[in-house]
Structures are given as structure tokens and as C-alpha cells.
Design a protein around this motif. Structure first.
Motif, mmCIF file in Angstrom:
data_model
loop_
_atom_site.group_PDB
_atom_site.id
_atom_site.type_symbol
_atom_site.label_atom_id
_atom_site.label_comp_id
_atom_site.label_asym_id
_atom_site.label_seq_id
_atom_site.Cartn_x
_atom_site.Cartn_y
_atom_site.Cartn_z
ATOM 1 N N ALA A 1 62.569 50.532 14.629
ATOM 2 C CA ALA A 1 62.491 49.180 14.475
ATOM 3 C C ALA A 1 60.656 49.352 15.826
ATOM 4 O O ALA A 1 60.029 49.222 15.337
ATOM 5 N N ALA A 2 61.030 50.280 16.622
ATOM 6 C CA ALA A 2 59.801 50.449 17.928
ATOM 7 C C ALA A 2 58.905 51.332 17.357
ATOM 8 O O ALA A 2 58.002 51.114 17.238
ATOM 9 N N LEU A 3 59.680 52.368 16.566
ATOM 10 C CA LEU A 3 58.320 53.518 15.718
ATOM 11 C C LEU A 3 57.421 52.605 15.287
ATOM 12 O O LEU A 3 56.848 52.716 15.142
ATOM 13 N N ILE A 4 58.267 51.714 13.818
ATOM 14 C CA ILE A 4 57.562 51.254 13.081
ATOM 15 C C ILE A 4 56.261 50.278 14.035
ATOM 16 O O ILE A 4 55.066 50.121 12.961
ATOM 17 N N SER B 1 51.556 49.132 14.473
ATOM 18 C CA SER B 1 49.905 48.896 16.061
ATOM 19 C C SER B 1 48.671 49.584 15.521
ATOM 20 O O SER B 1 47.545 48.780 16.843
ATOM 21 N N ARG B 2 48.550 51.089 15.255
ATOM 22 C CA ARG B 2 47.764 51.979 15.710
ATOM 23 C C ARG B 2 46.796 51.522 14.637
ATOM 24 O O ARG B 2 45.743 51.759 14.516
ATOM 25 N N ARG B 3 47.138 50.951 13.208
ATOM 26 C CA ARG B 3 46.079 50.660 12.616
ATOM 27 C C ARG B 3 44.273 49.192 12.590
ATOM 28 O O ARG B 3 45.146 49.004 13.447
#
Length: 61
Positions: A51-54, A59-61
Motif C-alpha cells: 500500500a505504501a509503494l502504491i 503521488s509521483r504522477r
């Protein structure tokens, strides 16, 4: 005897037989991820870690 992982392809896969799909398998207390073209390479994480990775990727988009 080792437990057999049941792998499920991502719903974002364009084709049921597409070779470039993310697959996930749930085990006791962990999630296992692999690329269908490299089934021998498996990343193991927790639901919290995934979940943290997703969240980070979004957030980087």
C-alpha cells in the motif's frame, strides 16, 4: 510439504494470456509479487508495504 502459491493476474492486464503482467499471491502474513515474464523472480512484502509503494507511485504522477 511446501504450500503452493496461487497466482492471480492484475485486472489491468490487457489480455488473459499477455506475458507482461503483474501477478500476486497471498501467503500467511505476506504478499508475493512477480512479473509473468520472470516467474522465478519474486518480491515478498506485506499488505502495508505494498500500500505504501502504491501511494508513493501515485503521488509521483
Amino acid at each position: 510439504m511446501a504450500a503452493v502459491s496461487v497466482w492471480q493476474k492484475s485486472s489491468f492486464s490487457s489480455d488473459e494470456d499477455a506475458p507482461n503482467c503483474l501477478e500476486v499471491a497471498a501467503t500467511q502474513g505476506a504478499l508475493r509479487l512477480r512479473e509473468s515474464e520472470e516467474p522465478g523472480t519474486v518480491v515478498t512484502t506485506t499488505a502495508t508495504g505494498l500500500a505504501a509503494l502504491i501511494r508513493h507511485i501515485r503521488s509521483r504522477r
